[in-house]
Design a protein around this motif. Structure first.
Motif, short mmCIF file in Angstrom:
data_model
loop_
_atom_site.label_atom_id
_atom_site.label_comp_id
_atom_site.label_asym_id
_atom_site.label_seq_id
_atom_site.Cartn_x
_atom_site.Cartn_y
_atom_site.Cartn_z
N UNK A 188 26.47 89.99 52.22
CA UNK A 188 26.04 89.36 53.46
C UNK A 188 27.23 89.09 54.38
N UNK A 189 28.18 88.29 53.92
CA UNK A 189 29.38 87.97 54.68
C UNK A 189 30.53 87.88 53.69
N UNK A 190 31.57 88.69 53.90
CA UNK A 190 32.66 88.70 52.91
C UNK A 190 33.55 87.46 53.05
N UNK A 191 34.44 87.28 52.09
CA UNK A 191 35.26 86.08 52.06
C UNK A 191 36.21 85.94 53.23
N UNK A 192 36.72 87.07 53.73
CA UNK A 192 37.64 87.01 54.87
C UNK A 192 36.93 86.50 56.12
#
Length: 219
Positions: free
Chosen positions: A68-72
């Motif tokens: 969904x949304x990466x850590x960066x």
């Protein structure tokens, strides 16, 4: 582990990782530490941001590779929406290439998932104080990236959107292709414009080719 100063409340910790086993292991690592309280978990970057901006989180242990949304990108959003929340990136570091992007996005520190319980606790406390934390194994890799001219930090999703735009795809078509909303495509493009220092799609594509962010030469 050393106990906290009696005058200080426990550090409120959020664990963000898409693997339940990893989350359970991390929660267990802090179970006996009175100075650190795990207040929540998230299985993707979007959940992590939504949970952290509620105001009851001090530190986030953030995995880089999440759906969904990466850590960066999640770290970058937290820097904008909840600047007081500290982010500690946690990864296996198996050929990891996102050390510098994570730090540039606002991460306070970078740890390996095989770190010991004491090391994790010490890192969380240091992060809460605003101190930089970097695993020795990641330090050399980070220095190697710093020595090279670093390209703008574009997330994988931003690069996907940019590549589609470069091929002449409309926002609606890009949204269908990536199974996201048209509004999300527009948001990703706005992030790209800001990172590349441009104001429109054509300029973004041209600048991306100039900087080598897209693999082929423009037609």
């Amino acid at each position: 582990m050393n106990g906290p100063d009696a005058a200080e409340p426990p550090i409120r910790l959020l664990i963000a990782d898409d693997h339940p086993v990893v989350r359970n292991g991390l929660r267990g690592a802090f179970a006996d530490d009175p100075g650190i309280t795990v207040v929540g978990e998230a299985s993707d970057g979007r959940q992590a941001v939504a949970r952290a901006v509620r105001g009851d989180v001090d530190v986030v242990l953030m995995d880089l590779r999440m759906p969904v949304l990466d850590g960066v990108e999640a770290t970058a959003q937290l820097r904008e929406r909840a600047p007081d929340v500290r982010v500690l990136v946690l990864t296996t570091f198996d050929g990891e290439t996102d050390v510098l992007p994570a730090v540039a996005a606002g991460a306070t520190g970078y740890l390996l998932k095989d770190a010991g319980t004491d090391e994790l606790a010490a890192a969380v406390r240091a992060a809460r104080r605003g101190e930089a934390v970097l695993a020795p194994a990641a330090a050399g890799h980070l220095m190697g990236q710093v020595r090279r001219p670093a390209p703008p930090v574009l997330t994988a999703r931003e690069l996907e959107v940019l590549a589609l735009v470069a091929g002449g795809t409309s926002n609606r078509e890009a949204a269908r292709s990536l199974f996201i909303s048209e509004a999300s495509v527009k948001t990703h493009l706005l992030h790209v414009y800001g990172k590349l220092g441009v104001r429109d799609r054509a300029a973004a594509v041209g600048e991306a080719y100039r900087r080598g962010l897209l693999p082929a030469t423009p037609p």
